[in-house]
Structure formats: structure tokens, C-alpha cells
Design an enzyme around this catalytic site. Structure first.
Site, PDB file in Angstrom:
ATOM      1  CG  ASP A   1      64.079  39.943 104.155  1.00 27.14           C
ATOM      2  OD1 ASP A   1      63.223  39.568 103.337  1.00 27.14           O
ATOM      3  OD2 ASP A   1      63.798  40.453 105.249  1.00 27.14           O
TER       4      ASP A   1
ATOM      5  CG  ASP B   1      63.204  34.715 118.961  1.00 29.10           C
ATOM      6  OD1 ASP B   1      62.817  35.825 119.377  1.00 29.10           O
ATOM      7  OD2 ASP B   1      64.382  34.340 119.037  1.00 29.10           O
TER       8      ASP B   1
END
Length: 741
Positions: A145, A454
Site C-alpha cells: 500500500d 476485521d
């Protein structure tokens, strides 16, 4: 004959720990009864004769009562974890032959080579490539990223070394397949004495190549840190497959793909959730495996059998239809014997996850899980599905939509034209604008309404009817680098607290979003996760209000001679005893218990407060969401203090001041309270407040040590101590005026 026998045997077994469940349920009933008595005592005070109540100011009484209500409510939510404990056993030897095993894509995310050293990331990559699984069914994707050339260079070097390392591991049955760990001497080679000279000669050659690999990658990382290329927040999508031309040797290796999604300053990127969704789409064009392993960049594969163990659950005919993911615990290789920062996170993986496994399954934990791809899509594509609806949901890529069909085969090919076409489509899927006007991150893929993507994604899956399981083998399947200094702990905990409160105050609030879609206890578990950062409210209350009243000689708790004194004492002691029992029964010690108590209190008055405020400010548009990767770079001085069991107080001045001020406040109140008891003899009325201040001082002993005793770099600066003392005096003065008059 053997195959028929294996097919008749279960791939996994679960065992309900009835004795622990009975103890927990009994304790819940008894403790709840005591809390009811406490509630009666507090409420009855409000209906007493005004002349009697005039001796105790109502405002501090109500504040303490509110803190007790909030603390009791969060405690009650947390009992859902303890309702039904389950343990599981897998039997990988009963799996079908390799040719019948499903393929697996491995996703590894990294964002900044300065905070996440490239050499460590590449060790994780190589360990994932070396899993004990058919190599033609294993595909590794690395999301960079940061768009760093250092990471891409490291992957090329990792691929070159893996061509030597993987055959060596397979030929000699190496169990520790992370090369850095293996060559550090940490490997337990049970067959070492039986290996011949040929093995040791080959090992030496591999070690020389490993040292060269280490030197090249670390030198590139150092050049990056010295002012070279680090991260790039404005670049087109970059996708590069390392094994473009497959020779005979490389046919026996997993494919390795570098992915750096498009980044533009004007487009939101949704942090890790956005990166995982790009990997999900890009991998569908190349390998399209039905199962996905997600790893943090520092979480290397410690046991190569994790894939086979996970498949024992995913291929079990009773579990498979509704099973979304198999979660392994997070374990760490750098935990000290004292573990002053509770870096082991014992409570989560021995209480929360095992408890939820007895319901609909554990929460998704960000790393170390094997996910069923179709669960993230929400559906499998049938021939009669409306194409327009699919485009509105998944975006305008017919190739991607085609990949969702159960009939679609992976695009692993040697043809240049085919590779070029796949690459063009993959770059489209990794572009900034692809998710616009779609349901990515909203209903499909990893949800991005919270930095705790998550937890939110796992909750959404459970709400849709999917289940999960928790696999806790005796040998850790994955090992990562834990936090070894207080500053990184507080930064990480603040981010987690903010992300969890994001969920609690959004449309995904478990009290509103899940009651009709998930089981009652499972939903209560998610409610506790979303709101436990609100512990900061009662902890701040109990650390200040009783002390202010003690300083002024005003009792807030029953006299020792009162029967309700027993109620309050029982609640306090039973809570501590139950926590101690849980710690001891899971292999911990009294020191573990005290460390967990201390860190919970520190987090409650710092990270839970700041994280909750951050989430509320984001909710009202007063602040933009942000994400900073946890620092994986070790500082020798900080690590040394951690290993010695000493707190490193080189943290934010605002955070440190709040901690020191509370300790000073309790110290002054304790001294004043003891003096009052000695001089005026009213110990029956003030004993509980004196003991409360004493307990806080015992838990805050590292702060006192850092203020008074220590002289090293990690001590509390004198300026902070002096300012905190002045601030505590101001709080005592103003608090006395506000609360008492």
C-alpha cells in the site's frame, strides 16, 4: 481400503468444556445477585429521609452509581463469552490426496517499509510460499500500500531465494520454514543427529545465499530510510507476477504476485479493508482460489501444516456449507517472561475466541485466518443471475463477474497474450474508481466503515448466517512481532478502541443491526466488543470521585458494620478472584494477573478515552479517519527495558500527564484518608475508599517508580511530574468545590 477408511473418519472433532461452562454460569448468577443487591442499596439511598441524605452530597453519589451501572452492564455483556467453551481437534492425515485439495490464495499486506522492515516482510512471504501444501495450489499475493520500489525489489530477491529454499525444505522435511528463524538457530530439528554430511553441505550453501539475500534487502531498506523512495501516495496500479516464465523447477513453486493498488490523494482508500478488497479482485483474475489465507506482514508461518489443518474444517461435510472462516490465534515470538504490557493478549485467545467458538464462532481477527472466498462475495453466481444487478454490486468488469461463477477456472497460463489480457483487467480492478457506485466495502468484501475492518466484516458474515471456528493447535501456526514499548501499545490500542466504537455508534450497532439475524449470545458478544472501550467512564469515575470525597472526609460506601459492606467487598474480591482463576487455569501466574489488571486500568484512562472520543468526533464529521501501521522496528533501548520489566514512559505528554495526575491524586487522597482515620477514628465509614485508593496505587506502582526512583531514559520527566502534581492539586481544590457545594 485406506481411502475408504479415511473417508469414514471425521476430519475434526469438537469438545464442549462442560465443567468450565458450569463454573462460569454459576459465577454469573452469584455475581449478578450481588450486583442486584448493590443496585438496591444505591437506589434506596435516593428515597431516604432528606435529613439523612444531607450528610452525603447527591452529585458524587450519582456519579459513582452511574459508574457502577456502566461497569456492571459491560461486565454482564462479557459473560456471553463464558457461556459455552469449545475446543477443537483436527486430523490432517485424514484429508484426501493432494489432487483433491482446493487451491488457496495467500494475502499479505504491508504499507510502509520504514515501519515494517522489508526483510521481515519477505521472510513472511517465503514462509507462506513454503507451506506444506501442493505448490501448484498455493498462490501468494503481496499488497504494497506504500507503492515502494523497496518492497518490489525485496519480492524479486525473495523469489530468487525461494527457488533454493523451498526445494531444500521439501527434500529434508524442514519444519521451521521461515528462513530467518531457521538460520538463527531457533529451529528444533528433531532429526538433526540423523542427517548426513550431504544435508549439512547443502544447508551451508543455502545459508550463504540467505546471508546475501538479507544483505541486499536490508541495504535497500536502509537506503530507503536514508532519504530514498519510501512510500508513494500518488501512482497508478502496479501488478507484477514474479514467475512470468515457468521452467521445470518453477512449476513446483507457488506463484508470487506483487500488487500496489492505484493511489490518488483525492480518492479515499479505506486502509487495510480497501487493500484486501483489491487483492480479492486481482487474485480472481489470476488464480481465483476458493479459499484465502490473510496474514499480517510480520506474522510468519511457524508451522507449515496450518493450511491442511484449516481444510479439516472447511472440507468437513457438516461444517462446510455454512463455514466462512477458520481463525487461528495470534502468537508472538518476542514476549518476555514478565510481559508487562500484556502483549500476549491472553484474555482474547483463551476466553473471548474459545467462548465465541461455542456459539456461532469467533470474531475475525485481522490475520491468521482461512476465509472462504464466496462468503466475502455474499453469493455464488448462477446462470440466471441478472447481469445488471451484478454490475451494480460488484462493478463493471464482466471478467470479474465471470470469475465468480462456480464453473470458472483459474487463469494461470504461460501464454503472453493471455497474461497481458489478465494484467489489463487486473489493473482495472485495482484502480481507484472501480469501487465507485458499487457495494464493495458496504455489503461485499471486507467492510470499510471502521478501521477494525476485521471485526466488522466478521460480524456481517455472522449476521448473514455464516459461522466460523477457532483452531488452537499445541504448536503456534503463526508467530508475529509483539509490541515491546508503551508508546506503540497505546497508539495501537487507541486505534482499536476507535474502530470498535465506530461500530457501536454506527448503523452496525449490535443492539440494532443484529438481534434478528444472529443468535442472542453471539450478538451480545459483539455488543461487548463494540462498547468495552466505554470502560473509561467507570474507571475514570472510580479513580477520581471516591478520592475527592475521601480527601474531604465524605463516605460513599457502606460502613463496615453494614451488611451491604459485605456486598461491595464480595463484588470487588469475586471479580478479582475470577480473573485470577481464569489466568491460572490457562497457564498464567499471579504476575500475569497483576499485569493484565494494570494494563486494563492504564488503557481505560488513556486509549479507551481517546479512542472513544476519536470515534465520536469522526461520527460528527469533526475529524477524518486515519490509520498508522503498528511500528515493527525494534529499538534496542526500549526492548531492553521491556525485557527487564520496566515501563518505558517515552509517550505522548498528554497521555502521560493524565496517568501521573491520577496516581498523584490517589496518593494524596490515600494519605489524607489514613490521616483522617487516625485522627478522627471514622475508619468504618472511609475504609472502602482508603482501600480503593491503595489498590490503585499498587497497580500504579510502575508510575510511582518512574516518578521517584528511576534515572534511566524511560523514566517520567521531572517536568511532567511537577506539572501533574500541580494539576492534581487544582483538581482536588476545584473538585471539592464543584462536587461538595
Amino acid at each position: 481400503m485406506k481411502e475408504a477408511m479415511d473417508n469414514s473418519l471425521p476430519l475434526q472433532l469438537s469438545h464442549v468444556r462442560k465443567s468450565i461452562s458450569i463454573i462460569n454460569r454459576t459465577y454469573t448468577i452469584i455475581h449478578s445477585t450481588a450486583l442486584t443487591a448493590l443496585l438496591y442499596y444505591r437506589v434506596s439511598f435516593l428515597f431516604q429521609n432528606p435529613e439523612i441524605r444531607s450528610h452525603t452530597p447527591t452529585f458524587p453519589w450519582l456519579l459513582v452509581f452511574s459508574g457502577e451501572l456502566i461497569l456492571s452492564f459491560i461486565w454482564l455483556l462479557g459473560q456471553a463469552y463464558r457461556w459455552r467453551y469449545v475446543t477443537r481437534t483436527s486430523f490432517p492425515e485424514r484429508l484426501p490426496d493432494n489432487k483433491h485439495l482446493p487451491a488457496i490464495d495467500v494475502f499479505i499486506c504491508t504499507a510502509d517499509p520504514k515501519r515494517e522492515p522489508t526483510f521481515g516482510v519477505m521472510n513472511t512471504v517465503i514462509s507462506a510460499m513454503a507451506l506444506d501444501y501442493p505448490p501448484e495450489k498455493l498462490h501468494v499475493y503481496v499488497s504494497d500500500d506504500g507503492g515502494s520500489s523497496v518492497t518490489l525489489y525485496g519480492m524479486k530477491e525473495a523469489w530468487a531465494f525461494a527457488r533454493l529454499w523451498l526445494p531444500f525444505c521439501c527434500t529434508h522435511g524442514i519444519k521451521t520454514r521461515c528462513p530467518e528463524v531457521y538460520f538463527s538457530g531457533a529451529e528444533d530439528d528433531e532429526d538433526g543427529e540423523l542427517r548426513g554430511n550431504e544435508f549439512f553441505e547443502e544447508r551451508q550453501k543455502i545459508k550463504i545465499e540467505f546471508e546475501l539475500f538479507r544483505e541486499l534487502v536490508m541495504r535497500a531498506n536502509e537506503n530507503c530510510g536514508a532519504g530514498g523512495d519510501s512510500i508513494n501516495g500518488d501512482h497508478p496500479p502496479i501488478i507484477e507476477r514474479q514467475n512470468k516464465v515457468i521452467d521445470e523447477k518453477e512449476a513446483e513453486m507457488p506463484i508470487l504476485v506483487y500488487v500496489s493498488r492505484e493511489k490518488r490523494p483525492s480518492h479515499p482508500h479505506h486502509f487495510k479493508a480497501g487493500a484486501l478488497n483489491v487483492l480479492l479482485r486481482v487474485s480472481s483474475m489470476i488464480s481465483n482460489s476458493p479459499y484465502i489465507l490473510v496474514l499480517d506482514c510480520d506474522m510468519y508461518c511457524n508451522d507449515p501444516s496450518s493450511a491442511r489443518q484449516a481444510m479439516c474444517f472447511h472440507l468437513d461435510p457438516k461444517l462446510s456449507p455454512s463455514l466462512a472462516f477458520v481463525q487461528f490465534p495470534q502468537k508472538f515470538h518476542n514476549i518476555s517472561s514478565n510481559d508487562i504490557y500484556d502483549s500476549l493478549i491472553r484474555s482474547a485467545f483463551t476466553t473471548v475466541w474459545e467462548g465465541m467458538d461455542g456459539l456461532d464462532g469467533p470474531v475475525l481477527s485481522g490475520t491468521g485466518f482461512y476465509m472462504k472466498r464466496v462468503a466475502l462475495y455474499g453469493t455464488s453466481i448462477q446462470d440466471d443471475t441478472n447481469l445488471t444487478v451484478l454490475r451494480q454490486t460488484f462493478g463493471y468488469s464482466d471478467e470479474f463477474i465471470k470469475s465468480m461463477s462456480q464453473k470458472c477456472k483459474p487463469n494461470i497460463s504461460n501464454g503472453r497474450d493471455s497474461q497481458a489480457g489478465i494484467l489489463r483487467e487486473a489493473q482495472l480492478l485495482a484502480s481507484c474508481e472501480f469501487e465507485n457506485q458499487t457495494k464493495w466495502g458496504e455489503e461485499v468484501g471486507f467492510l470499510h466503515h471502521s478501521v477494525c475492518e476485521d471485526v466488522l466484516t466478521g460480524y456481517n458474515l455472522h449476521r448473514k448466517g455464516w459461522t466460523s471456528v477457532f483452531c488452537l493447535p499445541s504448536k503456534p501456526q503463526f508467530l508475529g512481532s509483539s509490541i515491546t514499548n508503551l508508546n506503540d501499545l497505546l497508539v495501537q490500542s487507541t486505534r482499536w478502541a476507535s474502530g470498535l466504537v465506530d461500530i457501536g455508534i454506527s448503523k452496525f450497532c449490535p443492539f440494532l443491526y443484529g438481534p434478528l439475524k444472529t443468535s442472542f449470545l453471539q450478538n451480545i458478544c459483539y455488543a461487548e466488543l463494540s462498547f468495552f472501550p466505554f470502560y473509561f467512564l467507570p474507571v475514570w469515575c472510580f479513580a477520581t470521585i471516591p478520592q475527592l470525597c475521601l480527601f474531604n472526609g465524605i463516605p460513599l460506601y457502606p460502613e463496615v458494620s453494614s451488611s451491604f459492606f459485605v456486598v461491595f467487598a464480595f463484588i470487588f474480591l469475586s471479580a478479582l478472584s475470577k480473573h485470577l482463576w481464569e489466568v491460572m487455569s490457562t497457564g498464567g501466574s499471579i504476575r500475569t494477573w497483576s499485569n493484565e489488571q494494570r494494563i486494563w486500568m492504564i488503557k481505560s484512562v488513556t486509549t479507551y478515552l481517546y479512542g472513544s472520543l476519536d470515534a465520536i468526533m469522526k461520527r460528527f464529521g469533526m475529524r477524518k479517519a486515519s490509520f498508522s501501521p503498528t511500528n515493527k522496528v525494534s529499538d534496542r533501548d526500549r526492548v531492553k527495558l521491556y525485557q527487564m520489566g520496566k515501563f518505558d514512559f517515552r509517550i505522548s505528554e498528554a497521555v502521560l500527564t493524565s496517568m501521573v495526575t491520577l496516581v498523584v491524586l490517589n496518593m494524596v487522597a490515600f494519605i489524607a484518608g489514613v490521616a483522617r482515620v487516625i485522627i478522627f477514628g471514622n475508619w468504618e465509614k472511609l475504609l472502602m475508599q482508603v482501600l480503593l485508593s491503595l489498590y490503585i496505587l499498587i497497580m500504579g506502582s510502575p508510575v510511582l517508580e518512574g516518578m521517584i526512583v528511576r534515572k534511566d531514559k524511560g523514566r517520567i520527566p521531572y517536568s511532567i511530574t511537577l506539572f501533574s502534581v500541580v494539576l492534581a492539586m487544582v483538581v482536588l481544590t476545584l473538585g471539592s468545590v464543584v462536587l461538595l457545594y
